[in-house]
Every structure is written in structure tokens, then in C-alpha cells.
Design a protein around this motif. Structure first.
Motif, short mmCIF file in Angstrom:
data_model
loop_
_atom_site.label_atom_id
_atom_site.label_comp_id
_atom_site.label_asym_id
_atom_site.label_seq_id
_atom_site.Cartn_x
_atom_site.Cartn_y
_atom_site.Cartn_z
N HIS A 1 0.88 -1.06 -0.15
CA HIS A 1 0.06 -0.08 0.00
C HIS A 1 0.96 1.20 -0.07
CE1 HIS A 1 -3.22 2.66 2.50
NE2 HIS A 1 -2.95 3.00 1.06
N THR B 1 1.11 4.76 0.78
CA THR B 1 0.19 5.57 1.78
C THR B 1 0.42 7.01 1.09
OG1 THR B 1 2.06 5.92 3.13
CG2 THR B 1 0.82 4.32 3.70
N ASN B 2 1.11 7.33 0.47
CA ASN B 2 0.97 8.63 -0.09
C ASN B 2 0.16 8.87 -1.16
OD1 ASN B 2 2.92 9.97 1.34
ND2 ASN B 2 4.73 9.51 0.05
N ASP C 1 -2.48 6.31 -2.04
CA ASP C 1 -3.45 5.59 -1.56
C ASP C 1 -3.66 4.59 -2.62
OD1 ASP C 1 -5.20 4.63 0.24
OD2 ASP C 1 -6.92 5.93 -0.51
N TYR D 1 -2.92 0.42 -3.86
CA TYR D 1 -2.59 -0.76 -3.47
C TYR D 1 -1.99 -1.66 -4.54
CZ TYR D 1 -5.32 0.16 0.62
OH TYR D 1 -5.86 0.49 1.97
N PRO E 1 2.80 -1.70 4.38
CA PRO E 1 2.68 -0.23 3.84
C PRO E 1 4.00 0.08 3.25
CG PRO E 1 2.61 -0.18 6.27
CD PRO E 1 2.84 -1.86 5.62
N ASP F 1 5.97 4.06 1.82
CA ASP F 1 5.84 5.57 1.78
C ASP F 1 5.98 5.98 0.57
OD1 ASP F 1 6.13 5.78 4.66
OD2 ASP F 1 8.20 5.71 4.75
#
Length: 86
Positions: free
Chosen positions: A15, A17-18, A20, A22, A46, A48
Motif C-alpha cells: 500500500h 500511503t502517499n 493511496d 494498492y 505499507p 512511503d
């Protein structure tokens, strides 16, 4: 291949996260977290940054704050460069 020396190669859900986003791919990463994705449970990891949010792949330009460092360096040491020239 020798037995019991290779890490487990399995599907893992990554994932970014920046952005969003997957990514479902195979990996040997070890993680205890799991997430459900498209009706199945996968190990979850996750991130970055990935190709979905990295400026090189997205074409987004970010201005670095190095201009101040260069100007500061030239201000402090610029006189030494011109001192030996006549």
C-alpha cells in the motif's frame, strides 16, 4: 534446490500511503499485518513511496531547497576562489 533454505515466496499486498494505491504482487517480505483485498486476505506491507507517487514516474517536479545552501557556501568561501587569481 536445497530444502528449507529459501524464504517463503507469497502474494503480498503493498500500500503506497502517499498515493493511496494498492499493489498485489509476489514477495518474500515478512509481515504480520494482514488486509482484505478483493475478497481475499493477504499479508499487508505499507510503503512511503512507490512508482505511483515518486516524482520521476509521475512527472511531478519538486523544488529542492539546495539553492540556499549553495548561496551560503559561495558567500562564505567565494572570496578564497578569487584570491589566487591576478
Amino acid at each position: 534446490m536445497r530444502k528449507d533454505i529459501h524464504p517463503e515466496y507469497k502474494e503480498v499486498l503493498f500500500h503506497d500511503t502517499n498515493a493511496d494505491v494498492y499493489f498485489l504482487t509476489r514477495s518474500t517480505v515478512a509481515t504480520k499485518a494482514t488486509r482484505e483485498y478483493e475478497g481475499k486476505e493477504y499479508p499487508y506491507f505499507p510503503l512511503d513511496i512507490s512508482s505511483a507517487s515518486h516524482p520521476f514516474y509521475t512527472g511531478e517536479q519538486r523544488k529542492a531547497s539546495n539553492e540556499g545552501r549553495v548561496a551560503s557556501f559561495n558567500k562564505r568561501f567565494g572570496a578564497f576562489a578569487n584570491r589566487g587569481k591576478k
